[in-house]
Write a protein that holds these residues in place. Sequence first.
Motif, PDB file in Angstrom:
ATOM      1  N   PRO A  40      18.483   5.488  -1.067  1.00 45.83           N
ATOM      2  CA  PRO A  40      19.057   6.221   0.053  1.00 45.83           C
ATOM      3  C   PRO A  40      20.270   5.496   0.652  1.00 45.83           C
ATOM      4  O   PRO A  40      20.403   4.274   0.501  1.00 45.83           O
ATOM      5  N   TYR A  41      21.123   6.267   1.321  1.00 49.45           N
ATOM      6  CA  TYR A  41      22.272   5.717   2.044  1.00 49.45           C
ATOM      7  C   TYR A  41      21.754   4.717   3.070  1.00 49.45           C
ATOM      8  O   TYR A  41      20.789   4.981   3.781  1.00 49.45           O
ATOM      9  N   ARG A  42      22.388   3.551   3.112  1.00 53.22           N
ATOM     10  CA  ARG A  42      21.987   2.503   4.070  1.00 53.22           C
ATOM     11  C   ARG A  42      23.204   2.002   4.802  1.00 53.22           C
ATOM     12  O   ARG A  42      24.271   1.866   4.227  1.00 53.22           O
ATOM     13  N   GLU A  43      23.018   1.663   6.055  1.00 55.74           N
ATOM     14  CA  GLU A  43      24.076   1.028   6.835  1.00 55.74           C
ATOM     15  C   GLU A  43      23.478  -0.062   7.701  1.00 55.74           C
ATOM     16  O   GLU A  43      22.259  -0.203   7.783  1.00 55.74           O
ATOM     17  N   GLY A  44      24.348  -0.845   8.334  1.00 53.53           N
ATOM     18  CA  GLY A  44      23.837  -1.921   9.178  1.00 53.53           C
ATOM     19  C   GLY A  44      24.872  -2.380  10.181  1.00 53.53           C
ATOM     20  O   GLY A  44      26.074  -2.163  10.002  1.00 53.53           O
ATOM     21  N   LEU A  45      24.382  -2.983  11.244  1.00 49.18           N
ATOM     22  CA  LEU A  45      25.244  -3.562  12.281  1.00 49.18           C
ATOM     23  C   LEU A  45      24.688  -4.930  12.634  1.00 49.18           C
ATOM     24  O   LEU A  45      23.477  -5.174  12.489  1.00 49.18           O
ATOM     25  N   ARG A  46      25.564  -5.794  13.128  1.00 54.83           N
ATOM     26  CA  ARG A  46      25.071  -7.024  13.735  1.00 54.83           C
ATOM     27  C   ARG A  46      24.386  -6.616  15.031  1.00 54.83           C
ATOM     28  O   ARG A  46      24.766  -5.614  15.641  1.00 54.83           O
TER      29      ARG A  46
ATOM     30  N   GLU B 270      16.746 -10.388   9.692  1.00 55.71           N
ATOM     31  CA  GLU B 270      17.350 -11.699   9.948  1.00 55.71           C
ATOM     32  C   GLU B 270      18.615 -11.856   9.092  1.00 55.71           C
ATOM     33  O   GLU B 270      19.584 -12.490   9.497  1.00 55.71           O
ATOM     34  N   GLU B 271      18.591 -11.265   7.894  1.00 58.97           N
ATOM     35  CA  GLU B 271      19.732 -11.344   6.959  1.00 58.97           C
ATOM     36  C   GLU B 271      20.621 -10.121   7.112  1.00 58.97           C
ATOM     37  O   GLU B 271      20.140  -9.048   7.457  1.00 58.97           O
ATOM     38  N   GLN B 272      21.889 -10.292   6.787  1.00 59.75           N
ATOM     39  CA  GLN B 272      22.819  -9.158   6.811  1.00 59.75           C
ATOM     40  C   GLN B 272      22.372  -8.108   5.781  1.00 59.75           C
ATOM     41  O   GLN B 272      22.216  -8.439   4.604  1.00 59.75           O
TER      42      GLN B 272
END
Length: 315
Positions: free
Chosen positions: A189-195, A246-248
Amino acid sequence: MLIKKPADIRSSEITTPQIYQDRRRFFKLSALTGAAALLAGTATRRARAEGEKLPNVQPGPFGTNEERTPLEDVTRYNNFYEFGTDKSDPALYAHTLRTHPWTVRVEGHCENPGSYALEDFLAPHALQERVYRLRCVEAWSMVIPWVGIPLGDLLKRFQPTSNAKYVEFVTLLDPEQMPGQKSPVLNWPYREGLRIDEAMHPLTLFAVGLYGEVLPNQNGAPLRLVVPWKYGFKSIKSIVAVRFTEEQPVTSWAQQNPTEYGFYANVNPAVDHPRWSQKKERRIGEFFRRETLPFNGYADQVAGLYSGMDLHQYF
Ligand code: MTE
């Protein structure tokens, strides 16, 4: 379909009495604040249909008063590869997405993990309208009146721990409802992330509507991210999981082509995409191209998040 037998269920997937108690306490608390919020006239506890008017939407801060992109363009010129790669595909095909019932899993480093019905996930919060510029990495932009909840307010309820350095977001994986997932354009699936500080920043929104109405499917119903100072691909649609890590996190576009799409993806006219310039953009509905602004015009609010970082390296 893969159905888990008891022997396949890991002990970590079974709710412990402690988590169960915590969840009951959490829901009690949510129900209380939710009741107070409803009395004050805020978010919704029942499922609402696409296009339905959202009640009691208050004007929020940070809005631009630039001319809004017409609703027809906002809902017919989309990127949502789960329904095809043409801009017109999502409006034609996203009706196969069932947005009710909808569950959001909250996982990872937080005190209140669990699976929450969307209505419980949103209920205690007031809905705001925020008119934001959205700048796509493909050098076009729109101005959209979103309706939503500041993401930070929502995330605080789950009490992220000090190990939560990032937040990962995941879109629904269901090739029957999202036929574009049958083709390997992205690693679904499409994944995204932010700090975590980006996620908590008051500009960052979880949107449930636009133009005062429930989000159309093609715009990411029933729940999407809106991060107005970053290229549009960070604003992930139809979210089913929020994970404190914890990890990017590995994100879809950075995984697909790391030299072209970075994790940060801050709108930056000084850093060209390898195949085209980012100096200008075409506002949908306008003829002449306009200058692109650093951080999409939100530098006053967010530039400080990146002080000391080389934004050519962390693009
Ligand atoms: N989210 C998912 N799940 N799948 C996608 O293909 N496209 C992204 C982002 N969110 C995308 C997504 C891109 S590239 C952009 S520019 C914006 O959604 C577009 O949002 P809009 O169609 O509402 O304008």
